[in-house]
Scaffold this motif. Structure first.
Motif, PDB file in Angstrom:
ATOM      1  N   GLY A  57       0.358  -1.155   0.233  1.00 34.80           N
ATOM      2  CA  GLY A  57       0.098   0.646  -0.293  1.00 34.80           C
ATOM      3  C   GLY A  57       0.900   1.251   0.218  1.00 34.80           C
ATOM      4  O   GLY A  57       0.192   2.741  -0.111  1.00 34.80           O
ATOM      5  N   TRP A  58       2.057   1.105  -0.343  1.00 36.84           N
ATOM      6  CA  TRP A  58       3.498   2.766  -0.169  1.00 36.84           C
ATOM      7  C   TRP A  58       3.181   2.824  -1.637  1.00 36.84           C
ATOM      8  O   TRP A  58       3.924   4.380  -1.318  1.00 36.84           O
ATOM      9  N   LEU A  59       2.756   2.542  -2.482  1.00 41.37           N
ATOM     10  CA  LEU A  59       2.726   2.708  -3.822  1.00 41.37           C
ATOM     11  C   LEU A  59       2.520   3.978  -3.755  1.00 41.37           C
ATOM     12  O   LEU A  59       2.873   5.304  -4.617  1.00 41.37           O
ATOM     13  N   ALA A  60       0.641   4.356  -3.568  1.00 48.28           N
ATOM     14  CA  ALA A  60       0.185   5.278  -3.717  1.00 48.28           C
ATOM     15  C   ALA A  60       0.239   6.246  -1.828  1.00 48.28           C
ATOM     16  O   ALA A  60      -0.996   6.503  -1.762  1.00 48.28           O
ATOM     17  N   TRP A  63      -1.530   9.235  -1.810  1.00 48.06           N
ATOM     18  CA  TRP A  63      -3.360   9.513  -1.803  1.00 48.06           C
ATOM     19  C   TRP A  63      -3.907   8.910  -0.646  1.00 48.06           C
ATOM     20  O   TRP A  63      -3.935   8.478   0.272  1.00 48.06           O
ATOM     21  N   ALA A  64      -5.305   9.498  -0.706  1.00 46.85           N
ATOM     22  CA  ALA A  64      -6.721   9.345   0.413  1.00 46.85           C
ATOM     23  C   ALA A  64      -6.551   7.682   0.289  1.00 46.85           C
ATOM     24  O   ALA A  64      -6.890   6.859  -0.905  1.00 46.85           O
ATOM     25  N   LYS A  65      -7.362   7.026   1.673  1.00 47.47           N
ATOM     26  CA  LYS A  65      -7.478   5.985   1.391  1.00 47.47           C
ATOM     27  C   LYS A  65      -8.861   5.050   0.172  1.00 47.47           C
ATOM     28  O   LYS A  65      -8.491   4.068  -0.029  1.00 47.47           O
ATOM     29  N   GLN A  66      -9.505   6.158   0.248  1.00 45.65           N
ATOM     30  CA  GLN A  66     -10.654   6.205  -0.728  1.00 45.65           C
ATOM     31  C   GLN A  66     -10.060   5.756  -1.979  1.00 45.65           C
ATOM     32  O   GLN A  66     -10.450   4.584  -2.752  1.00 45.65           O
ATOM     33  N   PHE A  67      -8.644   6.299  -2.250  1.00 50.28           N
ATOM     34  CA  PHE A  67      -8.106   5.882  -3.889  1.00 50.28           C
ATOM     35  C   PHE A  67      -7.467   5.239  -4.081  1.00 50.28           C
ATOM     36  O   PHE A  67      -6.184   4.600  -4.973  1.00 50.28           O
ATOM     37  N   GLU A 114     -12.329   5.870 -11.200  1.00 49.70           N
ATOM     38  CA  GLU A 114     -12.496   4.352 -10.958  1.00 49.70           C
ATOM     39  C   GLU A 114     -11.852   3.594 -12.222  1.00 49.70           C
ATOM     40  O   GLU A 114     -11.201   2.681 -11.474  1.00 49.70           O
ATOM     41  N   GLN A 115     -12.148   4.894 -12.984  1.00 51.16           N
ATOM     42  CA  GLN A 115     -10.830   3.787 -14.358  1.00 51.16           C
ATOM     43  C   GLN A 115      -9.337   3.967 -14.273  1.00 51.16           C
ATOM     44  O   GLN A 115      -8.632   2.572 -14.043  1.00 51.16           O
ATOM     45  N   TYR A 116      -8.889   4.751 -13.399  1.00 53.09           N
ATOM     46  CA  TYR A 116      -7.745   5.234 -13.103  1.00 53.09           C
ATOM     47  C   TYR A 116      -6.635   4.404 -12.415  1.00 53.09           C
ATOM     48  O   TYR A 116      -5.297   4.484 -11.848  1.00 53.09           O
ATOM     49  N   LEU A 117      -7.209   5.307 -10.812  1.00 53.18           N
ATOM     50  CA  LEU A 117      -6.697   5.296  -9.920  1.00 53.18           C
ATOM     51  C   LEU A 117      -6.490   4.114  -9.238  1.00 53.18           C
ATOM     52  O   LEU A 117      -5.242   3.984  -8.604  1.00 53.18           O
ATOM     53  N   PRO A 118      -7.495   3.310  -8.888  1.00 56.96           N
ATOM     54  CA  PRO A 118      -6.983   1.768  -8.937  1.00 56.96           C
ATOM     55  C   PRO A 118      -5.925   1.619  -9.107  1.00 56.96           C
ATOM     56  O   PRO A 118      -5.100   0.920  -8.488  1.00 56.96           O
ATOM     57  N   ARG A 119      -6.077   1.065 -10.414  1.00 59.64           N
ATOM     58  CA  ARG A 119      -4.789   0.168 -10.849  1.00 59.64           C
ATOM     59  C   ARG A 119      -3.128   1.656 -11.199  1.00 59.64           C
ATOM     60  O   ARG A 119      -2.905   0.534 -11.402  1.00 59.64           O
ATOM     61  N   THR A 120      -3.817   2.618 -11.142  1.00 59.81           N
ATOM     62  CA  THR A 120      -2.121   3.101 -10.672  1.00 59.81           C
ATOM     63  C   THR A 120      -1.563   2.877  -9.252  1.00 59.81           C
ATOM     64  O   THR A 120      -0.442   2.688  -9.371  1.00 59.81           O
ATOM     65  N   ALA A 121      -2.593   2.732  -8.556  1.00 62.37           N
ATOM     66  CA  ALA A 121      -2.029   2.265  -7.068  1.00 62.37           C
ATOM     67  C   ALA A 121      -1.422   1.291  -6.580  1.00 62.37           C
ATOM     68  O   ALA A 121      -0.621   0.959  -6.371  1.00 62.37           O
ATOM     69  N   ALA A 122      -2.118  -0.144  -7.417  1.00 62.22           N
ATOM     70  CA  ALA A 122      -1.421  -1.141  -7.655  1.00 62.22           C
ATOM     71  C   ALA A 122      -0.188  -1.018  -8.853  1.00 62.22           C
ATOM     72  O   ALA A 122       0.209  -2.216  -8.647  1.00 62.22           O
ATOM     73  N   GLY A 123      -0.289  -0.333  -9.263  1.00 64.57           N
ATOM     74  CA  GLY A 123       1.607  -0.313  -9.988  1.00 64.57           C
ATOM     75  C   GLY A 123       1.361  -1.021 -11.621  1.00 64.57           C
ATOM     76  O   GLY A 123       1.536  -1.272 -12.163  1.00 64.57           O
TER      77      GLY A 123
END
Ligand SMILES: Cc1cc2nc3c(=O)[nH]c(=O)nc-3n(C[C@H](O)[C@H](O)[C@H](O)COP(=O)(O)OP(=O)(O)OC[C@H]3O[C@@H](n4cnc5c(N)ncnc54)[C@H](O)[C@@H]3O)c2cc1C
Lengths: 391, 371
Positions: A57-60, A63-67, A114-123
């Motif tokens: 969970g350190w990549l982002a 960012w706020a937790k919701q993102f 929804e489209q971009y943030l989770p994938r970005t936070a997941a690397g």
């Protein structure tokens, strides 16, 4: 006044150090500094570290937790910057986490979030920012790359340069002119462009120090849906200016400077030819060491003020100015101490410190240019910070 | 007091500039970075036709018989054009030691061929200790009659890859001894070192290499002292020309490059840099001329030595300031290989370090001040 970190911050630093020690090959920072890392190895370590950061969970982190982030405080973010720079960690969130994600969080639609943030936070997605052009460097607002509306699409044509990480990016956040008639600042929009869209060409730049990840990106009638605009059309310039909440301590370069001076100090202890015949060298190393301590304070003041809800613009310009000029002094000190052998390029038998400082000496010329030149920083400090009149 | 050039020097300067603008453009400099030899035999021949290799060589040995100040003027132009190749190595590292310490036979044998461009020379002085003083010479030599046998490693030897002969500084029981050593023999191994300037500096390993004595055994350092003085001033002159050109390119760019709707040269931040650059270039030029004048006009030894050390101490650092400003004025483009300014930035470092950086010469100035 308190020149220490909180117990939580110290705990985080410790945990991060342990993580980095486990994730990076044992001699990574040394070999990376000496230029003894192949491109494939670099990518492999980058991928592995990025994945491990995402898992934690350190990549982002900011960012706020919701993102998908941890909502880390500003000081904690600066600690992250400091430690990852010190170990020369490859990978991490790059522009996607540092600037694009926050922009989408603030100005983007729910669908974009929804489209971009989770994938970005997941690397899973990597981003580059497409901003500067050949003729729009310091004067970014003079950009000429155009996005012309055609039904439900923008048709993009132009060229951006000095793009970091374009070769591996899945998306770019492009700043382009969407209103050719408006005043320069009033006709710019930020638009999400898939890097594999038809008409996008990435051309690596041939730089002085052989950097691997800077490119020119050319757009030839590239079509993207109008939904890809982030925030309001023609408000891009103003959105780009709202960077004040981001991690902008500039502590990364101070940390790198520290590691490099430590390398020289150690070399000077081992090899008395570096200092025994040159008394001024001892003082020079001491000066750099003092300057590094000055730099840490100037840098940490930025997150300290941010944590108090302030907007430390002037302080951030000061940190940037100071850090990039320190980077050049450190490179000069390396060349100075290493003497005749300093000019030998990386890898040679007679290159002191394996020639790494000769590359550092070339690379450091960019420190006072990249991310805004020193002249521009001085203008900003004087005009925006001190309120002095413009000429 | 007259700080200007005389008529002959003006002619030399103008002719050299015109010739080099035509024959040694930027493209040639770039080509030679990639070239294994690092010089063009055609250009080398043309330079010889104009008498450049023989500039300091007396007419009786096939040269032009100009003085050291004249050479300084030419070297400024060579620095300006970043002329790649073994010019300084041959003239300062070959012709000058032979003029200073060679026998009549050696002068007759080598000087005309240097002047005609037939022979390339270099000076093999520094060793892995990277010192420019007498103690730095540790390469072993044994002398038998006129023959010298050498064992040791020489480092950062310019143009050894293409040299026909090297003047090697070595040590016998009697002290520093010089030898003229043919490169093409089994005892000599030359390896190019990758450098920031992408020039041709080499490692030279001598294993029972054979040479002929230059000057008497043990008299080598006395011969080398004036050679080193001249070579040092030559490097300073090269730096002056290099910095002058860097400055001119930067000012031109500042006039052309537009940001915020005006040339960047209209910003005081850039103007001040340009002003600092020209102040440094001019300061460097005249302190270098002063040293060259001391040598050429035979001023007292102590004055000359001081002038030489001051010139190199100053130009080593002032020209570094100049090229750093040159980069900064160019912004991002200066960081690409496409643009020419970086050629000057990288080559400044070589000459800054050659024959002693600022610290080396500062120390000598301090010693002469009695502190
Ligand atoms: C290694 C490197 C990495 C980079 N990475 C990125 C990146 O990741 N993202 C990105 O967007 N950009 C990046 N850049 C681009 C960088 O932001 C620009 O190079 C920089 O803004 C300067 O623009 P320019 O190169 O066009 O120089 P110019 O703007 O043409 O500047 C030339 C000179 O004029 C001076 N000048 C300009 N305007 C003024 C003024 N008003 N007052 C006084 N002096 C002035 C400048 O300070 C400079 O000395 C990078 C550049 C480099 C070299």
């Amino acid at each position: 006044m308190e020149f220490t970190f909180t117990p939580e911050e110290e705990r985080f630093r410790h945990e991060l150090r342990t993580f980095l020690a486990a994730q990076l090959p044992a001699d990574w920072s040394e070999r990376d500094f000496l230029g003894d890392v192949s491109r494939d190895e670099q990518r492999g370590v980058d991928d592995a570290v990025t994945r491990a950061l995402a898992d934690k969970g350190w990549l982002a982190l900011p960012w706020a937790k919701q993102f998908g982030g941890l909502g880390a405080g500003h000081v904690q973010q600066a600690i992250y910057t400091e430690e990852t720079a010190y170990t020369r960690m490859p990978g991490g969130g790059g522009a996607g986490v540092a600037s694009v994600g926050p922009s989408i969080q603030r100005f983007g639609t729910r669908a974009q979030q929804e489209q971009y943030l989770p994938r970005t936070a997941a690397g899973l997605d990597r981003w580059c920012t497409l901003t500067v052009e050949d003729d729009a460097g310091s004067d970014v607002a003079a950009m000429q790359t155009r996005a012309v509306r055609d039904g439900d699409e923008y048709v993009i044509s132009g060229a951006k340069t000095w793009v970091s990480g374009a070769e591996r990016a899945t998306y770019g956040l492009l700043a382009a002119r969407t209103d050719a008639k408006a005043a320069p600042q009033d006709g710019i929009s930020t638009i999400i462009v898939p890097m594999d869209a038809a008409g996008v060409t990435v051309r690596p730049l041939d730089t002085l120090a052989g950097e691997r990840d800077l490119s020119e990106v050319v757009f030839e009638d590239v079509r993207v849906p109008v939904q890809n605009v982030v925030g309001r059309e023609n408000a891009g310039w103003y959105q780009m200016q709202t960077a004040s909440d981001l991690e902008r301590s500039g502590v990364g370069v101070i940390s790198t400077a520290k590691a490099n001076i430590e390398r020289l100090v150690e070399a000077a202890r081992d090899d008395d030819s570096l200092i025994a015949r040159n008394p001024s060298a001892r003082y020079e190393l001491a000066d750099r060491w003092i300057e590094i301590q000055v730099g840490f304070n100037v840098s940490y003041r930025v997150p300290h003020l941010q944590a108090q809800g302030q907007q430390p613009d002037q302080e951030a310009y000061e940190a940037k100015l100071y850090g990039s000029e320190l980077t050049q002094r450190v490179a000069n000190t390396g060349m100075h101490l290493l003497g005749l052998a300093a000019q030998a390029g990386p890898g040679g038998r007679y290159a002191k410190l394996a020639g790494a400082f000769s590359r550092e000496y070339l690379r450091a010329t960019a420190a006072t240019v990249a991310g805004g030149t020193s002249e521009i920083q001085r203008n900003l400090i004087a005009q925006r910070g001190l309120g002095l009149p413009r000429d | 007091m007259d700080l200007g050039l005389n008529e002959q020097q003006e002619l030399l300067k103008n002719a050299a500039r015109e010739f080099l603008e035509n024959e040694c453009p930027e493209s040639h400099v770039r080509e030679m970075e990639e070239d294994e030899r690092g010089y063009s035999p055609v250009l080398w021949g043309q330079m010889a036709e104009q008498g450049w290799q023989g500039l300091l060589i007396p007419e009786q040995y096939g040269g032009v018989g100009f003085d050291f100040l004249d050479l300084t003027v030419l070297l400024e132009e060579i620095g300006r054009a970043l002329v790649p190749g073994p010019y300084m190595s041959t003239v300062l590292g070959g012709a000058v030691p032979i003029i200073e310490g060679g026998s009549e036979d050696q002068k007759k044998e080598f000087l005309p061929k240097i002047a005609s461009g037939e022979l390339i020379f270099t000076l093999a002085l520094t060793e892995p200790s990277a010192r420019f003083d007498e103690q730095g010479v540790q390469c072993a030599a044994t002398v038998s009659g006129n023959d010298v046998t050498l064992n040791g490693t020489k480092l950062f030897v310019s143009d050894a890859n293409v040299a026909d002969y090297m003047v090697v500084a070595a040590r016998t029981g009697k002290g520093v001894t010089l030898a003229i050593v043919a490169k093409d023999q089994p005892g000599v191994t030359v390896t190019s070192i990758q450098t920031i300037a992408r020039d041709k500096q080499c490692e030279v390993v001598l294993k029972d290499a054979k040479g002929q004595l230059l000057g008497a055994e043990g008299a080598g350092w006395a011969i080398l002292e004036p050679v080193i003085q001249k070579y040092t001033v030559a490097e300073a002159a090269y730096l002056v020309g290099l910095a002058q050109m860097d400055f001119e390119i930067a000012v031109d760019y500042a006039k052309e490059r537009v940001q915020f709707g005006r040339p960047i040269g209209s910003f005081q931040a850039i103007q001040h840099k340009c002003a600092d650059m020209v102040t440094d270039v001019d300061g460097s030029r005249f302190i270098t001329y002063k040293a060259a004048w001391c040598i050429a006009s035979g001023q007292p030894a102590a004055d000359t030595q001081m002038a030489v050390n001051m010139a190199k101490a100053w130009t080593s650092e002032s020209t570094r300031r100049v090229v750093a400003h040159g980069q900064q004025i160019h912004g991002g483009i200066g960081f690409t290989k496409d643009y020419k300014i970086q050629l000057f930035y990288r080559r400044q470092k070589r000459a800054e370090l050659a024959f002693g950086d600022a610290d080396h010469h500062r120390e000598l100035v301090a010693q002469q001040l009695g502190i």
